[in-house]
Design an enzyme around this catalytic site. Structure first.
Site, PDB file in Angstrom:
ATOM      1  N   SER A   1       0.841  -1.187   0.000  1.00 57.06           N
ATOM      2  CA  SER A   1       0.000   0.000   0.000  1.00 57.06           C
ATOM      3  C   SER A   1       0.883   1.246   0.000  1.00 57.06           C
ATOM      4  O   SER A   1       1.815   1.349   0.800  1.00 57.06           O
ATOM      5  CB  SER A   1      -0.879  -0.036   1.244  1.00 57.06           C
ATOM      6  OG  SER A   1      -1.628   1.139   1.281  1.00 57.06           O
ATOM      7  N   GLY A   2       0.617   2.143  -0.892  1.00 58.50           N
ATOM      8  CA  GLY A   2       1.383   3.381  -0.960  1.00 58.50           C
ATOM      9  C   GLY A   2       2.618   3.266  -1.827  1.00 58.50           C
ATOM     10  O   GLY A   2       3.404   4.199  -1.933  1.00 58.50           O
TER      11      GLY A   2
ATOM     12  N   GLY B   1      -2.041  -3.915  -1.947  1.00 56.36           N
ATOM     13  CA  GLY B   1      -0.796  -4.661  -1.780  1.00 56.36           C
ATOM     14  C   GLY B   1      -0.755  -5.392  -0.445  1.00 56.36           C
ATOM     15  O   GLY B   1      -1.658  -5.289   0.377  1.00 56.36           O
TER      16      GLY B   1
ATOM     17  N   SER C   1      -5.150   6.193  -0.481  1.00 54.34           N
ATOM     18  CA  SER C   1      -5.000   4.748  -0.559  1.00 54.34           C
ATOM     19  C   SER C   1      -6.284   4.104  -1.074  1.00 54.34           C
ATOM     20  O   SER C   1      -7.376   4.420  -0.609  1.00 54.34           O
ATOM     21  CB  SER C   1      -4.662   4.212   0.836  1.00 54.34           C
ATOM     22  OG  SER C   1      -4.508   2.827   0.770  1.00 54.34           O
ATOM     23  N   SER C   2      -6.116   3.231  -2.045  1.00 53.76           N
ATOM     24  CA  SER C   2      -7.303   2.531  -2.554  1.00 53.76           C
ATOM     25  C   SER C   2      -7.720   1.508  -1.510  1.00 53.76           C
ATOM     26  O   SER C   2      -6.926   0.663  -1.127  1.00 53.76           O
ATOM     27  CB  SER C   2      -6.982   1.795  -3.849  1.00 53.76           C
ATOM     28  OG  SER C   2      -6.059   2.516  -4.613  1.00 53.76           O
TER      29      SER C   2
ATOM     30  N   THR D   1      -1.677   2.595  -7.821  1.00 59.19           N
ATOM     31  CA  THR D   1      -2.785   3.308  -8.457  1.00 59.19           C
ATOM     32  C   THR D   1      -2.260   4.356  -9.430  1.00 59.19           C
ATOM     33  O   THR D   1      -2.773   4.500 -10.529  1.00 59.19           O
ATOM     34  CB  THR D   1      -3.668   3.947  -7.376  1.00 59.19           C
ATOM     35  OG1 THR D   1      -4.068   2.926  -6.478  1.00 59.19           O
ATOM     36  CG2 THR D   1      -4.888   4.581  -7.992  1.00 59.19           C
TER      37      THR D   1
ATOM     38  N   ASN E   1      -0.607   6.199   3.027  1.00 60.36           N
ATOM     39  CA  ASN E   1      -0.906   6.768   1.721  1.00 60.36           C
ATOM     40  C   ASN E   1      -2.109   7.689   1.849  1.00 60.36           C
ATOM     41  O   ASN E   1      -3.159   7.276   2.325  1.00 60.36           O
ATOM     42  CB  ASN E   1      -1.198   5.600   0.752  1.00 60.36           C
ATOM     43  CG  ASN E   1      -1.478   6.082  -0.646  1.00 60.36           C
ATOM     44  OD1 ASN E   1      -1.585   7.286  -0.896  1.00 60.36           O
ATOM     45  ND2 ASN E   1      -1.615   5.135  -1.560  1.00 60.36           N
TER      46      ASN E   1
ATOM     47  N   GLU F   1      -0.162  -6.396   3.077  1.00 64.22           N
ATOM     48  CA  GLU F   1      -0.276  -5.526   4.253  1.00 64.22           C
ATOM     49  C   GLU F   1       0.155  -6.243   5.517  1.00 64.22           C
ATOM     50  O   GLU F   1      -0.303  -7.342   5.806  1.00 64.22           O
ATOM     51  CB  GLU F   1      -1.731  -5.053   4.413  1.00 64.22           C
ATOM     52  CG  GLU F   1      -2.000  -3.779   3.650  1.00 64.22           C
ATOM     53  CD  GLU F   1      -3.407  -3.247   3.867  1.00 64.22           C
ATOM     54  OE1 GLU F   1      -4.158  -3.853   4.664  1.00 64.22           O
ATOM     55  OE2 GLU F   1      -3.735  -2.237   3.236  1.00 64.22           O
TER      56      GLU F   1
HETATM   57  N1  LIG Z   1       4.994   8.094 -10.234  1.00 67.35           N
HETATM   58  C1  LIG Z   1       4.703   8.881  -9.194  1.00 67.35           C
HETATM   59  N2  LIG Z   1       5.016  10.169  -9.252  1.00 67.35           N
HETATM   60  C2  LIG Z   1       4.734  10.985  -8.218  1.00 67.35           C
HETATM   61  N3  LIG Z   1       4.116  10.582  -7.120  1.00 67.35           N
HETATM   62  C3  LIG Z   1       3.771   9.296  -6.989  1.00 67.35           C
HETATM   63  C4  LIG Z   1       4.038   8.381  -8.034  1.00 67.35           C
HETATM   64  N4  LIG Z   1       3.574   7.168  -7.661  1.00 67.35           N
HETATM   65  C5  LIG Z   1       3.042   7.350  -6.419  1.00 67.35           C
HETATM   66  N5  LIG Z   1       3.152   8.615  -6.028  1.00 67.35           N
HETATM   67  C6  LIG Z   1       2.712   9.173  -4.758  1.00 67.35           C
HETATM   68  O1  LIG Z   1       2.480   8.150  -3.875  1.00 67.35           O
HETATM   69  C7  LIG Z   1       1.156   8.149  -3.412  1.00 67.35           C
HETATM   70  C8  LIG Z   1       0.623   6.765  -3.291  1.00 67.35           C
HETATM   71  O2  LIG Z   1       0.482   6.170  -4.554  1.00 67.35           O
HETATM   72  P1  LIG Z   1      -0.641   5.132  -4.867  1.00 67.35           P
HETATM   73  O3  LIG Z   1      -0.525   4.843  -6.295  1.00 67.35           O
HETATM   74  O4  LIG Z   1      -1.945   5.646  -4.391  1.00 67.35           O
HETATM   75  O5  LIG Z   1      -0.226   3.892  -4.043  1.00 67.35           O
HETATM   76  P2  LIG Z   1      -0.943   2.488  -3.940  1.00 67.35           P
HETATM   77  O6  LIG Z   1      -2.035   2.510  -4.924  1.00 67.35           O
HETATM   78  O7  LIG Z   1       0.126   1.545  -4.285  1.00 67.35           O
HETATM   79  O8  LIG Z   1      -1.400   2.387  -2.599  1.00 67.35           O
HETATM   80  C9  LIG Z   1       0.377   8.936  -4.444  1.00 67.35           C
HETATM   81  O9  LIG Z   1      -0.699   9.577  -3.817  1.00 67.35           O
HETATM   82  C10 LIG Z   1       1.424   9.921  -4.919  1.00 67.35           C
HETATM   83  O10 LIG Z   1       1.456  11.034  -4.066  1.00 67.35           O
HETATM   84 MG   LIG Z   2      -3.900   2.288  -4.675  1.00 66.19          MG
END
Ligand SMILES: Nc1ncnc2c1ncn2[C@@H]1O[C@H](COP(=O)(O)OP(=O)(O)O)[C@@H](O)[C@H]1O
Ligand SMILES: [Mg+2]
Length: 1043
Positions: free
Chosen positions: A103-104, A383, A156-157, A108, A153, A385
């Site tokens: 997660s984070g 992811g 976070s989804s 996404t 995050n 956890e």
């Molecule tokens: N490629 C990227 N560029 C800039 N910031 C990113 C990038 N990937 C993730 N982040 C940052 O990390 C945070 C968490 O990403 P996210 O995709 O929501 O994580 P996950 O879905 O894996 O939990 C996002 O809100 C963003 O702020």
């Molecule tokens: Mg996500």
């Protein structure tokens, strides 16, 4: 094998040397510090969360990655998306993009990057754009309802998402299907410290205007709501209000009606308000604890909001109906139970609302046409956890990740090595951890943890979380990946971290300890029927539809499937789906726990690298071949690269492939020939092949174009030529026909005329056309006849001198009339002449001569015409005396008269007798009666006479004659016309000479060597009496006046 010299570390871990955990970490760290967040292992992309916006996204980068092959540019998610999309388009293989990570870690975000890349490169057009818009706009809606701020995050989804994007054969998107997994609904009623509820609640309160808030019976203040954590209402860098507007417009774009949006917001408000329903401790009459509603206002408002009776709701919240076969028993719920029921209701409403939203989006974006589709799946699932306190949710989440890891192992590690074996390619086995034993531990149908849990839930008798744990302990006491206090104790292990109510599973990603508390409940996922029935009674259609089981008619005593088995099934479906597609991996790694940019925690990354099996991945990759394909498809794809295999090859696929590889002089270690497939070791070789193919295709396309254009022009030309010939032949034919027609018509016309003319000629007599002429001729004739007859009857007198003649009755007879008149006149004259005697004739002849000589010349002539020429005026016949005067002259005396002789000297006159014979003029003095002068006619040279009435004339004599010496004679005769006419004739007869007769008033008279000029003038009397008076004028002049 990076093509870029200035690469930081190695861009592909396959090139890492030495290949150990430390160097791998070091490489990732160097790159991360230089903001190179993407690294490859072959075609797998490792992505480290930068926690900052990097300038490597957007249209220009998309354009760049679209034009280059995978290894030509720096590693990027765009490159992977491009490979997947091109492969989908060109090779007709369904793709899936598996994004895994904690997660984070950036899953996404990665999935959004993939989507935006595909949206940018796939087709264009109104239809396509609207599909794209809908697909893209599903994100903010799902994020609002399914994402929340967690400690790890901010966005976070809290649900798993798998999205199939469907394309047509051209690669234009048609639509899609979204599948959602297990929303973390416990968050609705409770959040950890520092976390938030789902975004939508905050967005709604912050973004809705006063009117909407009033309609939803809400207050703006988040702290007023029990379900919203009072400490954490704001998130840095997140504008809830503007997000709310974005969500609303996204819903509209997707196709939600205003009514639907309103109902969704009402249900959301309902959940919030439900949290504020405070329950109170009460007791029934029999002392059994019960519960009640503390503040009726809230329930009332909920009732009004969705059209529910508040009593009904209250009853459903505070009591429970237990139905047995025979009777219905209503029991009161104590306050704990009532609170549990309330929260369960809130969670259920919310998760069902979320499911409905996904369903509704799918309704909009689903592909209705039955055409063949290509699919690209994007999996963004929560992811792995490991929390402080892991419960049922973490258990299923981790189970899902375990399964994904299995897919990864199956498809990359295991399958790859097995394939080499199958194909007979020399191969040294690479060891890797196969997690199917853990998967089995959890999902085994009879002996898996989930099966046990279900069994416990269904089992009659006293069931609790601890009985479930005991069962697990008993069953898995010897299992290598399972441990608990009990199993540890049995093995005499001492572990103070292990709780009594916990069990631990050694996941592929590490050991996780789960607390069984709540497992049974959560798995049952039961909602008291009273509540679902109460919800079903709502007048708001959306809420009602969320609780179909509340419909009393639908009552079924069959238990709904448990949460665990539901999840297991959906994971199984997902796995099947993924196995059917070509996988593309994005493995997200979280560099630190604090969402800090630039911070690289080796420990954290190391553990993730370990459980992600990155090293094994690299090893297999290095030992193996980057690319393989069956001989058939390979030959099909690259046959145009060799003259031998293009366009026809008959000696079998493998031989053909060998031929191509040989001709392209691919290094021998770069290609291996398996039983059914060719293996290409490095991507470079594959890209070389692809490049050659691209060039060759261009040539072929040009060739085909050339031939096609030639063919088209030729056929076109032939068609034109044919048409031209046809047209001209028709035209010529037509022209000739027209000409012939004209000639024919002319010939016929001429013929007709000629024939007509001939016929008319032949038949003219029979036709009336001749009648006019006949008539005219007849009339003319008859008129002429009449005229002539009339003329005959009215002829004028036959007297010669009568000149009368009738005038012609018609003008056209004028000439004839004149002629007739002439004729008549001549006839009269002839008649007249015919009856004349010779003497009379002679007289007339003389008259004729007279007329010739004097007509119109002499004034006395007209008087002489009617007078007969007697010749003898002196009675010569009966007077012999006078006869003697003639002398011996033979022949008659032509003229005898008395004339006066004018004396030339003095003008005195004296009478003389003049005789004219055939040869002479004799002048005699009448008294002496003897000849005085005889003049031979041959001596007469000419005569002069005046034009007046007088009788004066002069006889001019020739000078040589005998009488001539006496000179010319000036005489006066009373019958001068007769005399001179007879003299003229006598001269003519005698000498054959015409006597010149000159009519003049002035003439000269010769007289003895001299001449006298005579001038005759008319006197005042006009000469009527013909009396002459002569007067001498000088010696040589004589003036004569006629009175
Ligand atoms: N490629 C990227 N560029 C800039 N910031 C990113 C990038 N990937 C993730 N982040 C940052 O990390 C945070 C968490 O990403 P996210 O995709 O929501 O994580 P996950 O879905 O894996 O939990 C996002 O809100 C963003 O702020
Ligand atoms: Mg996500």
């Amino acid at each position: 094998m990076p093509l870029l010299e200035d690469s930081v570390g190695v861009e592909d871990l396959v090139l890492l040397e030495p290949l150990v955990q430390e160097s791998l970490l070091k490489n990732l760290q160097i790159r991360y510090e230089k903001k190179e967040i993407y690294t490859y292992i072959g075609n797998v992309v490792i992505s480290l969360n930068p926690y900052q916006q990097l300038p490597i996204y957007g249209p220009e980068f998309i354009a760049k990655y679209r034009d280059y092959t995978f290894y030509e540019l720096k590693p990027h998610i765009y490159a992977l998306a491009n490979v997947a999309y091109q492969s989908l388009k060109d090779r007709d293989r369904d793709q899936c993009i598996l994004i895994t990570g904690e997660s984070g870690a950036g899953k996404t975000e990665a999935s959004k990057l993939v989507m935006s890349y595909v949206a940018a490169v796939c087709g264009k057009g109104e239809q396509v754009n609207s599909v794209k818009e809908q697909l893209l706009q599903s994100n903010p809606v799902l994020e609002a309802f399914g994402n929340a701020k967690t400690i790890r995050n901010n966005n976070s989804s809290r649900f798993g998402k798998y999205m199939d994007i469907e394309f047509d054969f051209k690669g234009s998107p048609l639509g899609g299907v979204i599948t959602n997994y297990l929303l973390e609904k416990s968050r609705v009623v409770k959040q950890l410290k520092g976390e938030r509820n789902f975004h939508i609640f905050y967005q709604l309160l912050a973004g809705a205007d006063a009117q909407l808030l009033k309609a939803l019976k809400l207050e703006q203040e988040t702290s007023l709501y029990a379900y919203l954590n009072r400490e954490m209402s704001r998130v840095d860098g997140m504008d809830d209000a503007s997000n709310f507007r974005a969500v609303q417009s996204a819903m509209t774009v997707i196709g939600f009606s205003d009514e639907e949006i309103r109902q969704v917001l009402e249900v959301t408000a309902l959940v919030l308000k439900l949290g504020n329903v405070e329950l109170s401790d009460e007791f029934q009459a029999n002392g059994i604890p019960a519960s009640g509603i503390r503040d009726r206002q809230g329930v009332q408002e909920i009732g009004e909001l969705v059209g529910l009776s508040s009593e009904e709701l209250e009853k459903a919240l505070c009591s429970r109906t237990v139905e047995t076969a025979k009777e219905k028993v209503v029991t009161a719920l104590n306050i704990t139970q009532a609170q549990y029921a309330r929260d369960a209701l809130a969670k259920n409403i919310y998760s069902r609302l979320f499911n409905w939203i996904v369903y509704r989006i799918n309704e909009s974006i689903k592909v209705s046409t039955g055409e063949k589709k290509k699919v690209m799946g994007v999996l963004d699932i929560y992811g792995f956890e490991i929390l402080q306190d892991n419960s049922f949710e973490q258990f299923v989440i981790n189970y899902c990740n375990e399964k994904l890891q299995q897919v990864f192992i199956e498809m990359t590690l295991k399958e790859e090595q097995e394939e080499y074996k199958r194909e007979g390619i020399p191969w040294t086995k690479v060891d890797y951890f196969d997690n199917s034993i853990i998967c089995n531990l959890i999902e085994h149908n009879q002996r898996g943890i989930l099966a046990m849990l279900d069994e416990e839930c269904l089992r009659p008798g006293v069931v609790s979380d601890s009985t479930f744990l005991a069962k697990l302990n008993q069953l898995f006491s010897k299992h290598g990946h399972y441990e608990s206090k009990v199993t540890q104790n049995a093995q005499r292990q001492y572990d103070h971290t292990m709780g009594l109510s916990c069990f631990r599973i050694c996941h592929y990603a590490g050991k996780v300890m789960y607390n069984v508390t709540g497992f049974i409940d959560k798995n049952n996922d039961l909602l008291y029927r009273d509540l679902s029935q109460a919800m079903w009674k709502a007048q708001q259609p959306l809420l009602q539809s969320l609780f179909p089981e509340g419909d009393p008619k639908q009552v079924s005593l069959k238990r709904p499937p448990t949460a665990g088995s539901q999840f297991k099934n959906s994971v199984a479906i997902l796995m099947k789906n993924l196995y059917s597609k070509n996988p593309n991996y994005i493995r997200c790694i979280k560099p630190n726990e604090h969402q800090q940019r630039g911070q690289f925690s080796s420990e954290l990354v190391s553990s993730q690298a370990l459980y992600l099996g990155l090293l094994e991945n690299v090893r297999v990759r290095r030992a193996g071949y980057a690319y393989r394909q069956g001989y058939g498809p390979f030959l099909e794809r690259y046959r145009m690269l060799s003259r031998s295999t293009w366009p026809h090859w008959k000696e079998g696929d493998r031989k053909g492939v060998e031929k191509i590889i040989e001709e392209l002089s691919v290094a021998s270690e770069e290609a291996a020939f398996g039983k059914t497939k060719i293996f290409i070791r490095s991507p470079k070789t594959l890209f070389y092949l692809e490049e050659q193919r691209r060039l060759r295709l261009q040539q072929l396309a040009t060739l085909i174009q050339k031939i096609y254009r030639g063919w088209r022009c030729r056929t076109n030309y032939q068609l034109m030529r044919k048409s031209q010939i046809l047209i001209s032949s028709w035209f010529r034919g037509n022209m000739q026909k027209k000409r012939y027609g004209k000639i024919k018509a002319s010939v016929l016309l001429i013929q007709a005329f000629v024939r007509g003319w001939k016929a008319r000629k032949n038949y003219r007599k029979y036709f009336r056309s001749g009648a006019a002429l006949t008539l005219a001729a007849f009339i003319y004739k008859s008129i002429a006849q009449k005229f002539l007859l009339g003329l005959r009857n009215s002829l004028p007198s036959t007297k010669v001198l009568d000149n009368k003649w009738p005038t012609a009755p018609y003008k056209y007879f004028n000439t004839a009339n004149q002629e007739l008149r002439q004729l008549f006149h001549q006839w009269k004259c002839k008649k007249f002449l015919d009856q004349l005697s010779p003497e009379q004739f002679e007289v007339l002849r003389e008259k004729l001569f007279a007329s010739e000589l004097f007509k119109g010349k002499k004034a006395s002539y007209p008087q002489s015409v009617p007078v007969q020429f007697r010749g003898d005026y002196i009675g010569l016949q009966g007077n012999p005396k006078l006869q003697k005067l003639k002398g011996g002259e033979e022949g008659p005396v032509l003229m005898a008269e008395i004339v006066k002789k004018v004396n030339r000297g003095n003008g005195k006159m004296s009478s003389r007798i003049l005789l004219l014979t055939k040869g002479h003029v004799i002048l005699t003095d009448a008294k002496k009666s003897q000849a005085k002068t005889v003049i031979g006619l041959d001596s007469v040279a000419g005569v002069s006479v005046t034009s007046l009435r007088d009788g004066l004339f002069c006889l001019h004599l020739t000078e040589m004659s005998s009488v001539g010496s006496k000179g010319d004679f000036l005489l006066i005769s009373d019958h001068v016309v007769e005399l001179l006419t007879k003299m003229y004739r006598a001269v003519l007869d005698a000498t054959q000479r015409q006597l010149p007769v000159t009519v003049t008033e002035e003439f000269s008279v010769r007289f003895k060597e001299r001449s006298v000029a005579v001038k005759v003038t008319q006197g005042p009397g006009g000469g009527r009496d013909s009396k002459l008076s002569c007067k001498k004028k000088g010696n040589h002049g004589l003036e004569v006046t006629v009175n």
